[in-house]
Structures are given as structure tokens and as C-alpha cells.
Scaffold this active site. Structure first.
Site, PDB file in Angstrom:
ATOM      1  N   ASP A 236       0.858  -1.180   0.000  1.00 16.41           N
ATOM      2  CA  ASP A 236       0.000   0.000   0.000  1.00 16.41           C
ATOM      3  C   ASP A 236       0.897   1.232   0.000  1.00 16.41           C
ATOM      4  O   ASP A 236       2.101   1.132   0.199  1.00 16.41           O
ATOM      5  CB  ASP A 236      -1.001   0.001   1.156  1.00 16.41           C
ATOM      6  CG  ASP A 236      -0.369   0.068   2.533  1.00 16.41           C
ATOM      7  OD1 ASP A 236       0.845  -0.197   2.661  1.00 16.41           O
ATOM      8  OD2 ASP A 236      -1.091   0.384   3.491  1.00 16.41           O
TER       9      ASP A 236
ATOM     10  N   TYR B 141       3.011   4.638   0.788  1.00 14.77           N
ATOM     11  CA  TYR B 141       3.676   5.199   1.965  1.00 14.77           C
ATOM     12  C   TYR B 141       2.666   6.064   2.724  1.00 14.77           C
ATOM     13  O   TYR B 141       1.837   6.745   2.126  1.00 14.77           O
ATOM     14  CB  TYR B 141       4.853   6.075   1.557  1.00 14.77           C
ATOM     15  CG  TYR B 141       5.991   5.332   0.886  1.00 14.77           C
ATOM     16  CD1 TYR B 141       6.681   4.318   1.545  1.00 14.77           C
ATOM     17  CD2 TYR B 141       6.396   5.679  -0.393  1.00 14.77           C
ATOM     18  CE1 TYR B 141       7.735   3.666   0.939  1.00 14.77           C
ATOM     19  CE2 TYR B 141       7.463   5.032  -1.013  1.00 14.77           C
ATOM     20  CZ  TYR B 141       8.130   4.024  -0.338  1.00 14.77           C
ATOM     21  OH  TYR B 141       9.174   3.381  -0.938  1.00 14.77           O
TER      22      TYR B 141
ATOM     23  N   PHE C 252       6.761   2.162  -4.191  1.00 14.78           N
ATOM     24  CA  PHE C 252       8.157   2.350  -3.769  1.00 14.78           C
ATOM     25  C   PHE C 252       8.729   3.741  -4.094  1.00 14.78           C
ATOM     26  O   PHE C 252       9.807   4.080  -3.626  1.00 14.78           O
ATOM     27  CB  PHE C 252       9.082   1.262  -4.359  1.00 14.78           C
ATOM     28  CG  PHE C 252       8.778  -0.117  -3.869  1.00 14.78           C
ATOM     29  CD1 PHE C 252       9.157  -0.529  -2.598  1.00 14.78           C
ATOM     30  CD2 PHE C 252       8.071  -1.016  -4.660  1.00 14.78           C
ATOM     31  CE1 PHE C 252       8.860  -1.806  -2.123  1.00 14.78           C
ATOM     32  CE2 PHE C 252       7.764  -2.299  -4.205  1.00 14.78           C
ATOM     33  CZ  PHE C 252       8.159  -2.684  -2.939  1.00 14.78           C
TER      34      PHE C 252
ATOM     35  N   HIS D  63      11.352  -9.402   0.193  1.00 12.61           N
ATOM     36  CA  HIS D  63      11.025  -7.974   0.104  1.00 12.61           C
ATOM     37  C   HIS D  63      12.284  -7.142   0.363  1.00 12.61           C
ATOM     38  O   HIS D  63      13.143  -7.549   1.155  1.00 12.61           O
ATOM     39  CB  HIS D  63       9.948  -7.635   1.140  1.00 12.61           C
ATOM     40  CG  HIS D  63       9.305  -6.312   0.933  1.00 12.61           C
ATOM     41  ND1 HIS D  63       9.878  -5.136   1.378  1.00 12.61           N
ATOM     42  CD2 HIS D  63       8.146  -5.967   0.323  1.00 12.61           C
ATOM     43  CE1 HIS D  63       9.080  -4.126   1.050  1.00 12.61           C
ATOM     44  NE2 HIS D  63       8.031  -4.599   0.407  1.00 12.61           N
TER      45      HIS D  63
END
Length: 216
Positions: free
Chosen positions: A54, A56, A67, A176
Site C-alpha cells: 500500500d 507510503y 516504492f 522484500h
């Protein structure tokens, strides 16, 4: 988008929820940026797909690309690790900002599973309908496109794309890039060489590779 269009009752319910949240809470990204991904990277131009979770949840961070943050905003930890791997793998110069527009314009489709979030509350819009909407986007990419590269960072991204046709598309999976998991699994993000592997897959399909550098 098959059963889940912007005119469907499910989407109307989701839109109503997000609008009501905006009336009483601070929600990111701002309304004009929620769907900006499709302006940066139209579906017809997609070559690489990166799936985040989701947006930031800090001020001025999320702007519609997973990102990515705008210039002038501190580079988040996960993106620092993404840059670290790109510097090592494809020898880019260390970027000085976190704005990934150049990737998006070349066909890197940076999709979050959930497209909005309350300020300071990660996952706060989880389970409200965004996941079904973004599932439909992934289904369309899988069906309508050929030779895409899916960079799946972490178990959640892998699960979201588990039905991708692997005979049509290339799947490159790792942990991740967050500091919690970037180096600590059997398939770590750091040392994955995912950027060069993506380009090799694109070239094998007769497509232009991505120039992963970020201009300062």
C-alpha cells in the site's frame, strides 16, 4: 475490467469509503495521484511489473507509484535497498532522490495492491475493495500482454501474482527489499540481480531493456 469496473457496485462502495475517509482523515496519496500510475505507464506500454503493498503513509511520500517518492522527500529504507541492488547489479550511479518516474516512463508498472492509506496507519485501507480492483489489473496484464517480467518482492507479491501464466511471462521472485527481509531469507533481495535478469528476459522476447539509472 470484467467483473470489477469503475462503474460496478463494488467499486462505487470503495469510492464511497475513500471519500468518507478523506472527509475526516488525512488520506494518501492525494486524489489526483491515486491513479497516476496509469498516466505514467499506460497498460499498452507495460514491460516490467513491480507489485507493492500500500502507499507510503507519511506526508508527501506516496504519489501513485509503488516504492517511489517525489524529489525532495527522504528516500525510504526499502527504496534504499532497491537502489543498493541496482547499483551492484546494473552499475547505476547511486541516486540522490526517490522519484521513479524514469522507470515508469520506460514501461515499469509499479502497482500497489491497495491504492490509498490513512496518514500514519499502514494497511489502514486493506480489505476495502482495492485488492479486487488491482487483481483485475493483473489479470488484464496477464491476458492481454506477452513477455512481461514480474518482479515479485516478498510473499505477498508472489501470492497476488500466483495465477500469472508462466509460459507467457517471466517471474523473478525474491524477499522484500525492506531492511527486515532484504538479506535474511533463502532467496534474498540483495544479491538477487533482479534488474539484470529482467533485462535479459526482455531482450530474449525481442524487447528493449530498461535503463535503470535515475537522473539526479
Amino acid at each position: 475490467m470484467s467483473n470489477y469496473t469503475t462503474k460496478s457496485n463494488k467499486f462505487k462502495s470503495l469510492a464511497t469509503f475513500v471519500a468518507s475517509q478523506r472527509q475526516s482523515k488525512t488520506v494518501y496519496p492525494p486524489p489526483e495521484d491515486v491513479f497516476s500510475l496509469f498516466n505514467y505507464t499506460p497498460l499498452s506500454k507495460v514491460k516490467v511489473v513491480i507489485v507493492g503493498q500500500d502507499p507510503y503513509h507519511g506526508p508527501n511520500q506516496g504519489h501513485g507509484l509503488s516504492f517511489s517518492v517525489r524529489k525532495g522527500v527522504q528516500i525510504p529504507p526499502s527504496l534504499r535497498n532497491i537502489y543498493k541492488e541496482a547499483v551492484s547489479d546494473v552499475k547505476i550511479k547511486p541516486p540522490t532522490h526517490g522519484y521513479l518516474e524514469e522507470w515508469a516512463e520506460q514501461g515499469v508498472f509499479m502497482l500497489n495492491a491497495v491504492l490509498t492509506v490513512r496518514k500514519g496507519e499502514a494497511d489502514s485501507h486493506k480489505g476495502k475493495g482495492w485488492e479486487e480492483f488491482t487483481d483485475e489489473i493483473i489479470k488484464i496484464l496477464d491476458k492481454e500482454c506477452d513477455g512481461l517480467v514480474f518482479l515479485l518482492w516478498g510473499k505477498k507479491a508472489e501470492k497476488k501474482c500466483e495465477k500469472i501464466n508462466k509460459s507467457k511471462h517471466t517471474i523473478i521472485s525474491s524477499s522484500h527489499p525492506s531492511p527486515l527481509g532484504a538479506t535474511k531469507t533463502a532467496s534474498p533481495f540483495i544479491t538477487s540481480k533482479c534488474f539484470s535478469r529482467a533485462n535479459e528476459a526482455l531482450k530474449a522476447k525481442g524487447k528493449e531493456p530498461i535503463d535503470w539509472k535515475i537522473s539526479n
